[in-house]
Write a protein that holds these residues in place. Structure first.
Motif, PDB file in Angstrom:
ATOM      1  N   ALA A   1       1.000  -4.943   3.129  1.00 17.29           N
ATOM      2  CA  ALA A   1       0.622  -4.076   1.998  1.00 17.29           C
ATOM      3  C   ALA A   1       1.208  -4.597   0.690  1.00 17.29           C
ATOM      4  O   ALA A   1       0.539  -4.586  -0.354  1.00 17.29           O
ATOM      5  CB  ALA A   1       1.093  -2.648   2.263  1.00 17.29           C
ATOM      6  N   LEU A   2       2.444  -5.065   0.732  1.00 17.56           N
ATOM      7  CA  LEU A   2       3.075  -5.603  -0.472  1.00 17.56           C
ATOM      8  C   LEU A   2       2.340  -6.836  -0.975  1.00 17.56           C
ATOM      9  O   LEU A   2       2.107  -6.982  -2.187  1.00 17.56           O
ATOM     10  CB  LEU A   2       4.536  -5.931  -0.172  1.00 17.56           C
ATOM     11  CG  LEU A   2       5.332  -6.567  -1.322  1.00 17.56           C
ATOM     12  CD1 LEU A   2       5.390  -5.618  -2.525  1.00 17.56           C
ATOM     13  CD2 LEU A   2       6.730  -6.937  -0.856  1.00 17.56           C
TER      14      LEU A   2
ATOM     15  N   ALA B   1      -0.812  -7.585  -0.449  1.00 15.10           N
ATOM     16  CA  ALA B   1      -2.102  -7.150  -1.005  1.00 15.10           C
ATOM     17  C   ALA B   1      -1.917  -6.501  -2.376  1.00 15.10           C
ATOM     18  O   ALA B   1      -2.733  -6.712  -3.296  1.00 15.10           O
ATOM     19  CB  ALA B   1      -2.775  -6.179  -0.039  1.00 15.10           C
ATOM     20  N   ALA B   2      -0.846  -5.723  -2.534  1.00 14.23           N
ATOM     21  CA  ALA B   2      -0.590  -5.063  -3.821  1.00 14.23           C
ATOM     22  C   ALA B   2      -0.278  -6.086  -4.909  1.00 14.23           C
ATOM     23  O   ALA B   2      -0.758  -5.960  -6.056  1.00 14.23           O
ATOM     24  CB  ALA B   2       0.564  -4.076  -3.672  1.00 14.23           C
TER      25      ALA B   2
ATOM     26  N   SER C   1      -3.445  -7.690  -5.914  1.00 15.55           N
ATOM     27  CA  SER C   1      -4.231  -6.752  -6.723  1.00 15.55           C
ATOM     28  C   SER C   1      -3.721  -6.705  -8.160  1.00 15.55           C
ATOM     29  O   SER C   1      -4.517  -6.725  -9.118  1.00 15.55           O
ATOM     30  CB  SER C   1      -4.166  -5.355  -6.100  1.00 15.55           C
ATOM     31  OG  SER C   1      -4.803  -4.406  -6.920  1.00 15.55           O
TER      32      SER C   1
ATOM     33  N   THR D   1      -6.805  -1.740  -0.027  1.00 13.57           N
ATOM     34  CA  THR D   1      -6.316  -2.348   1.210  1.00 13.57           C
ATOM     35  C   THR D   1      -4.811  -2.161   1.359  1.00 13.57           C
ATOM     36  O   THR D   1      -4.310  -1.846   2.452  1.00 13.57           O
ATOM     37  CB  THR D   1      -6.653  -3.844   1.248  1.00 13.57           C
ATOM     38  OG1 THR D   1      -8.071  -4.018   1.176  1.00 13.57           O
ATOM     39  CG2 THR D   1      -6.128  -4.500   2.520  1.00 13.57           C
ATOM     40  N   ALA D   2      -4.086  -2.336   0.249  1.00 14.61           N
ATOM     41  CA  ALA D   2      -2.634  -2.156   0.283  1.00 14.61           C
ATOM     42  C   ALA D   2      -2.279  -0.717   0.669  1.00 14.61           C
ATOM     43  O   ALA D   2      -1.368  -0.479   1.474  1.00 14.61           O
ATOM     44  CB  ALA D   2      -2.031  -2.509  -1.070  1.00 14.61           C
TER      45      ALA D   2
ATOM     46  N   LEU E   1      -0.279   0.332   4.112  1.00 15.91           N
ATOM     47  CA  LEU E   1       0.967   1.093   4.059  1.00 15.91           C
ATOM     48  C   LEU E   1       0.852   2.385   4.860  1.00 15.91           C
ATOM     49  O   LEU E   1       1.769   2.756   5.608  1.00 15.91           O
ATOM     50  CB  LEU E   1       1.326   1.401   2.603  1.00 15.91           C
ATOM     51  CG  LEU E   1       2.638   2.174   2.392  1.00 15.91           C
ATOM     52  CD1 LEU E   1       3.811   1.396   2.976  1.00 15.91           C
ATOM     53  CD2 LEU E   1       2.854   2.463   0.917  1.00 15.91           C
TER      54      LEU E   1
END
Length: 307
Positions: free
Chosen positions: A233-234, A236-237, A240, A272-273, A277
């Motif tokens: 998630a990190l 992907a973030a 982003s 997605t992030a 998460l």
């Protein structure tokens, strides 16, 4: 205390009788079990002749053997050793000591400090170091020898572990399971010998090495879901934010979004992030509740059998 020596074997006719005799002398009060994994030689007959209790396991693979051993043998403390005569029986009591005294749930006989020059095949030393490094990084606990087949266990550990592996990745699974479920793991240095002439290792360097590394990845996902999905998630973030910053900068200069696909990608990565998460948080909660139930059930089973 009731003790059991568990010896998984596959085509170990040259060594199994000596291994049984050595551990009979080292632990005269222990029950010696040989689990014959569909051998094509006289392993079972020789083990029986040496005084061991023999159980045949038709499903090939060391993990399948360990699953059968853990489910069928009843004892207070367990000692597992390979049937290839590379582990010294005189260290059996030293491995069992921490378990008997309640200081550890699993004791690993580490081989890497004391071994002959011919004890390991080519690339095995590097593979062990890679596995040790991976587990130390992912699970936060350094270990000296992950792949040792010489181990002592408490009854609570044996009856708690749902063995999932089928092959030589079983030692990795046991080590990671102990770390992830708050079992106390200790290590004792033991000398590691060389197989006698005519006895061959069943381990395939690259195939089984890949399986071990794959098992580490799957166990990390299953046992540390929040860290696994949180890391994804990190990433992907951050991606982003990077693409979004490009779109915002472009808009601040031109007053228009000339790359709408980049804006859509940034939004998709943000979504997605969030999903990753949320998945990690949900699975972490489920995992914690499952572990609590497993421990309660195991404690009851162990207490009932002890009584």
């Amino acid at each position: 205390m009731r003790s059991a020596v568990l010896i998984p074997c596959y085509n170990e006719a040259k060594t199994v009788a000596k291994v049984v005799a050595d551990f009979r002398r080292a632990l005269p009060d222990a029950e010696i079990w040989v689990f014959d994994n569909a051998s094509s030689d006289d392993t079972a007959a020789l083990a029986l002749g040496a005084g061991a209790r023999v159980r045949r396991v038709p499903a090939k693979g060391k993990g399948n053997v360990v699953r059968t051993m853990f489910r069928e043998v009843e004892a207070d403390v367990y000692l597992m050793v390979d049937g290839d005569d590379t582990y010294p029986a005189e260290h059996a009591l030293a491995l069992l000591e921490d378990v008997i005294e309640g200081r550890a749930d699993m004791v690993v006989g580490t081989r890497l400090e004391q071994h002959d020059s011919d004890s390991f095949r080519r690339f095995h030393g590097f593979g062990n170091k890679l596995v040790r490094w991976s587990i130390g990084r992912l699970f936060g606990q350094p270990v000296r020898d992950v792949l040792s087949g010489y181990r002592a266990f408490s009854r609570r550990f044996v009856k708690s572990m749902p063995v999932l592996s089928r092959g030589f990745e079983i030692e990795t699974e046991m080590t990671v399971f102990a770390m992830a479920n708050a079992f106390v793991l200790s290590e004792r240095t033991v000398p590691y010998g060389v197989r006698p002439e005519g006895s061959e290792s069943k381990l395939n360097t690259f195939r089984d090495g890949f399986r071990v590394l794959r098992t580490i990845g799957f166990l990390f996902k299953d046992l540390r879901p929040l860290l696994f999905f949180g890391t994804a998630a990190l990433l992907a973030a951050l991606a982003s934010v990077g693409f979004g910053a490009f779109v915002v900068h472009e808009y601040s200069l031109t007053g228009a979004v000339t790359h709408p696909s980049t804006a859509v990608l940034a939004a998709a990565l943000a979504l997605t992030a969030f999903i990753l998460l949320a998945t990690g948080l949900i699975l972490d909660t489920v995992n914690r509740r499952s572990n609590e139930i497993l421990r309660l059930i195991t404690d009851q089973v162990v207490r009932y059998k002890s009584e």
